[in-house]
Structures are given as structure tokens and as C-alpha cells.
Design a protein around this motif. Structure first.
Motif, PDB file in Angstrom:
ATOM      1  N   LYS A  58      35.499  39.890  40.959  1.00  0.00           N
ATOM      2  CA  LYS A  58      36.602  39.000  41.338  1.00  0.00           C
ATOM      3  C   LYS A  58      36.412  38.479  42.754  1.00  0.00           C
ATOM      4  CE  LYS A  58      40.747  40.521  40.266  1.00  0.00           C
ATOM      5  NZ  LYS A  58      41.848  41.499  40.054  1.00  0.00           N
ATOM      6  N   GLN A  59      35.966  39.357  43.643  1.00  0.00           N
ATOM      7  CA  GLN A  59      35.732  38.944  45.025  1.00  0.00           C
ATOM      8  C   GLN A  59      34.607  37.913  45.099  1.00  0.00           C
ATOM      9  OE1 GLN A  59      37.571  39.716  47.562  1.00  0.00           O
ATOM     10  NE2 GLN A  59      36.341  38.631  49.072  1.00  0.00           N
ATOM     11  N   GLU A 101      43.182  38.208  36.976  1.00  0.00           N
ATOM     12  CA  GLU A 101      43.620  39.065  35.879  1.00  0.00           C
ATOM     13  C   GLU A 101      44.288  38.226  34.784  1.00  0.00           C
ATOM     14  OE1 GLU A 101      43.295  42.302  35.313  1.00  0.00           O
ATOM     15  OE2 GLU A 101      42.235  42.746  37.170  1.00  0.00           O
ATOM     16  N   ARG A 102      44.775  37.054  35.160  1.00  0.00           N
ATOM     17  CA  ARG A 102      45.437  36.175  34.191  1.00  0.00           C
ATOM     18  C   ARG A 102      44.383  35.479  33.329  1.00  0.00           C
ATOM     19  NH1 ARG A 102      50.806  35.443  35.422  1.00  0.00           N
ATOM     20  NH2 ARG A 102      51.447  36.157  37.488  1.00  0.00           N
ATOM     21  N   THR A 150      53.697  26.145  36.831  1.00  0.00           N
ATOM     22  CA  THR A 150      52.260  26.427  36.749  1.00  0.00           C
ATOM     23  C   THR A 150      51.509  25.230  36.180  1.00  0.00           C
ATOM     24  OG1 THR A 150      52.707  28.789  36.426  1.00  0.00           O
ATOM     25  CG2 THR A 150      50.525  27.995  35.820  1.00  0.00           C
ATOM     26  N   ARG A 169      36.019  34.566  43.740  1.00  0.00           N
ATOM     27  CA  ARG A 169      36.948  33.973  44.710  1.00  0.00           C
ATOM     28  C   ARG A 169      36.205  33.444  45.932  1.00  0.00           C
ATOM     29  NH1 ARG A 169      40.813  38.262  43.263  1.00  0.00           N
ATOM     30  NH2 ARG A 169      39.880  39.556  44.883  1.00  0.00           N
ATOM     31  N   GLN A 178      43.629  31.629  33.828  1.00  0.00           N
ATOM     32  CA  GLN A 178      42.820  31.245  34.986  1.00  0.00           C
ATOM     33  C   GLN A 178      41.332  31.399  34.690  1.00  0.00           C
ATOM     34  OE1 GLN A 178      44.085  33.123  38.614  1.00  0.00           O
ATOM     35  NE2 GLN A 178      46.234  32.537  38.358  1.00  0.00           N
ATOM     36  N   CYS A 232      43.697  29.530  41.238  1.00  0.00           N
ATOM     37  CA  CYS A 232      43.230  30.685  40.452  1.00  0.00           C
ATOM     38  C   CYS A 232      43.080  31.904  41.362  1.00  0.00           C
ATOM     39  CB  CYS A 232      41.908  30.363  39.768  1.00  0.00           C
ATOM     40  SG  CYS A 232      41.998  28.952  38.649  1.00  0.00           S
ATOM     41  N   SER A 233      44.175  32.312  41.954  1.00  0.00           N
ATOM     42  CA  SER A 233      44.139  33.429  42.902  1.00  0.00           C
ATOM     43  C   SER A 233      44.266  34.787  42.225  1.00  0.00           C
ATOM     44  CB  SER A 233      45.258  33.271  43.936  1.00  0.00           C
ATOM     45  OG  SER A 233      46.521  33.231  43.286  1.00  0.00           O
ATOM     46  N   ASP A 234      44.673  34.810  40.957  1.00  0.00           N
ATOM     47  CA  ASP A 234      44.837  36.067  40.227  1.00  0.00           C
ATOM     48  C   ASP A 234      44.004  36.012  38.951  1.00  0.00           C
ATOM     49  OD1 ASP A 234      45.580  38.429  39.116  1.00  0.00           O
ATOM     50  OD2 ASP A 234      47.670  37.892  38.748  1.00  0.00           O
TER      51      ASP A 234
END
Length: 408
Positions: free
Chosen positions: A148-149, A170-171, A208, A152, A174, A166-168
Motif C-alpha cells: 500500500k505504501q 482497503e476499499r 464519493t 501510494r 479504489q 484513493c487514500s484508503d
């Protein structure tokens, strides 16, 4: 009686067998295979037929070699790598490093300090399974965080607006959006019908959907033509891995919950104020199922890095934390303590946290101290096989305060 020291390696192990008086009976190498272990077992049996009179020391705390030693019925002792390093300085002040000499050094370390070490105990298959699943989950979660890092970081570098959208990760929506349109430029060029189909297939809030359309309508940052192909791959590959790992974590969670509920510690630990399976499974596995003659609770707290370490020399005396510990159990205890403070109403831990915070202690320091107190409680209910009782513990706290006032 035999004293055996191992210097562990990936392909072979150096071994040294000593008599109680320190004389060397055997020195050699053991192949890291079932055949190699069998040959060594035959050699040991020729020197000492009674397995309980064979004392083995090694730095390794997991793996096929350790499993074989425990299954063979030998008394196995885990040597802290820091202790081995300090002993190496005694035996080899010049700093020389040699695997064969290290095996002899580890054997001598155990021979001279046998009364100070406690042997490991073979745990049940249920405990081994619970421990392995809990640690596997931690490993997968770490790998997921790294992916994820990485994603991002790439988005923030080349597509800042998409990165904010798209900051999360886990969704699911995204990740699917990035799969279809990995770059901001791709999103701006998306066909209206494709975007409409994407939005209608997801149960998204109106704000959203509006945010997605705003990013789509905004101006994309410039990406050189020569970088686009590789950059799309740099997004796609970690996204594929992330999807896989998220599915794997779900599978592990199912197995972990089943293993925890079927474990002998579940009946006791299930009476605690929180029911967090991941943290409690790690802690339950760490305690194991051997309740006969266990170590004191303070030793467990020290092993897991939540017990205070006192250093006293001359007029100087200080208390510090232990950093060389089982950090996975350490983190599980911190998570458990955090939950008892902030996610449970009416728990004594919340009052303790507030009082220490008013005294000026740091958040992390309070959680470590609280974890140490919880280890004492967990050890008691685990050792005695009794249910946790919130009222009983509060009464004990009040009784202790009363004794302090009277003594003062």
C-alpha cells in the motif's frame, strides 16, 4: 550426561558434544536434512542412551532442527543471541568468528550456566498451529502495508489528485478504479459509458461519485511518454499482489478464528472484556498449553518487552524498557491494552490510563505499563484456569490502595 552446542546454518550445522567436565567427545557437521538428523541421533545414542540426560543449546527458536530436537525428547535450551555474542567476546577477545568454535562456545555457555537456563517444552499441535497462524497473519499484514505504501508513493509522485482520491486502498472500489485507470491521464480519457458503468456497479455515496468525477475532469499532471508503460506496470503489479494478500488474510483470519476457538485457552481468554481474535490468538498461543510449573508472570512480561528493566550500579539507578523481545507478542499486548482503554466501557484499564496521563506519563509508556499489569492478570487466569472477573480485580486495586494508605 551430555552437553551439546549447535551453531545453526541453512545447509549444515556445526555441533560440539561435551562431557560435564568440559572434555570434547565429538565435533562435526550435521546436514540439514532428515538423514543428517538421524545420523546425529545415532551418534548421541551411542554416547548417552537416556534422552533426558542430553542437554542441547542453540540460538534458533524455530525450524526443523528445533522441532526434531524437541521431538527426540532432549532437554533443549534457547540461547539469546545477545548472550551468545557476549560469550563470544569472552572466548575470543580478538573478535575472531568460526562456526566450529561457536558450537563449542555455546556448549560451554550451557555447561557453565545450566542451572540458570530453563528448557523449552514441546507444545501441542493445537498451540503450534495457533502460533503459526497468528504469526503468518502478522507477516501478511506487514507485506500488505508495504505494498500500500509503494502504491501510494507512486500515486503521490505522479498523480497527486488520484492519490488523494484513493487514500484508503482497503476499499475495493479504489483498487478496481486503479486497475482500470492507473494514471490520472487514463482517468481523464475514460469513456463516459465506461465510467457510468463503473459507478453504477459500486455502492458509493453521492459525494464519493462526485469526487471521482471532479478528479476525472481536472487537469492531469504531465507524465513523459517514455515513462507511461513502465509506470502503469509499476501500479498494476503491486495492485495484483495487494488483492492476493487481502484475500489471503481473509483465509488466515478464518483459520485463526477456528484454531483459537478450539484451543484450550479459549474458554479462559473468552471471559476477558474484549473479544479481538487476532490479538488474543497471538497471546493465547504465546502462553501455550503447558500450565505445569510455568515461569513467573514477570518473566513473561520481560520476554514480551512490557516489563520494566531495572539497572542499578553504585549511586545510579534507572528503569528502562527491554527492546530485544518477541515484538509480535509485544504488539499484540499493546493492541489488547489499547482496546481495553478505548473500546470497553467500565474497565479498570481506562481509569488507570487517565490517572497516569494526569501524572504526565506518555501514551506509549502508559500502554507498556498497562500491558505489564494485564500480563499478570492473564498469567493468573491462564495458570489457574479461571474466568476473568472485573469486580474482583477492582476490589484488589482498592485493597492495595488501602494497604498503602495504612503503611504511609
Amino acid at each position: 550426561m551430555l552437553i551439546i552446542g549447535f551453531d545453526w546454518a541453512s545447509d549444515k550445522h556445526d555441533v560440539c558434544i561435551l562431557c560435564p567436565d568440559g572434555s570434547v567427545l565429538y565435533k562435526g557437521e550435521v546436514e540439514h536434512s532428515a538423514k543428517g538428523f538421524e545420523k546425529l541421533q545415532q551418534k548421541i545414542a551411542s554416547l548417552e542412551p537416556r534422552e533426558d540426560e542430553v542437554h542441547v543449546a542453540l540460538e534458533q527458536h524455530d525450524g526443523a532442527l528445533l522441532a526434531w530436537l524437541l521431538a527426540s525428547g532432549y532437554a533443549v535450551y534457547g540461547i539469546n543471541p545477545k548472550s551468545a555474542d557476549r560469550a563470544r567476546d569472552i572466548f575470543h577477545p580478538s573478535g575472531e568468528k568460526d562456526d566450529r568454535r561457536d558450537a563449542r562456545m555455546i556448549a560451554d555457555l550451557l555447561r557453565n550456566n545450566l542451572s540458570y537456563y530453563k528448557p523449552m517444552h514441546a507444545q501441542s499441535d493445537e498451540t503450534l498451529n495457533l502460533r503459526a497462524l497468528a504469526r503468518l497473519r502478522v507477516s501478511l499484514v506487514q507485506e500488505k502495508a508495504a505494498l500500500k505504501q509503494k502504491i501510494r508513493g507512486r500515486l503521490a509522485e505522479w498523480c497527486p489528485d488520484v492519490s488523494k482520491l484513493c487514500s484508503d486502498l482497503e476499499r475495493v472500489w479504489q483498487r478496481e478504479l486503479l486497475h482500470r485507470w492507473p494514471l490520472h491521464e487514463d482517468l481523464t480519457k475514460a469513456e463516459d459509458k465506461d465510467m457510468k458503468a463503473f459507478l453504477s456497479s459500486k455502492r458509493l455515496r453521492a459525494e464519493t461519485k462526485e469526487a471521482i468525477q471532479c478528479v476525472r475532469a481536472s487537469r492531469a499532471t504531465h507524465v513523459p511518454r517514455g515513462r507511461k508503460t513502465a509506470l502503469r506496470m509499476e501500479m498494476k503489479f503491486p495492485l495484483d499482489k495487494l488483492d492476493t494478500i487481502i484475500d489471503q488474510i481473509k483465509q488466515v483470519d478464518e483459520e485463526l478464528e477456528s484454531a483459537y476457538k478450539s484451543h484450550s485457552n479459549h474458554a479462559v481468554f473468552n471471559t476477558l472484556p474484549i473479544k479481538a481474535t487476532t490479538s488474543l490468538a497471538m497471546i493465547a498461543g504465546a502462553f501455550g498449553d503447558r500450565r505445569c510449573n510455568p515461569a513467573d508472570w514477570s518473566q513473561y512480561a520481560s520476554w514480551w518487552g512490557v516489563g520494566p528493566v531495572t539497572v542499578s550500579s553504585g549511586k545510579k539507578k534507572l528503569v528502562k524498557r527491554r527492546r530485544g523481545c518477541d515484538w509480535q507478542v509485544h504488539q499484540a499486548l499493546l493492541d489488547f491494552s489499547f482496546s481495553t482503554v478505548f473500546n470497553v466501557s467500565g474497565c479498570w484499564a481506562s481509569d488507570y490510563y487517565k490517572r497516569k496521563l494526569e501524572e504526565g506519563h506518555s501514551h506509549n509508556g502508559i500502554l507498556r505499563a498497562l500491558s505489564s499489569r494485564w500480563v499478570k492478570i492473564l498469567w493468573t487466569i491462564w495458570h489457574k484456569g479461571i474466568a476473568y472477573n472485573e469486580m474482583f480485580h477492582r476490589e484488589q486495586i482498592m485493597l492495595a490502595k488501602t494497604k498503602i494508605r495504612k503503611s504511609g
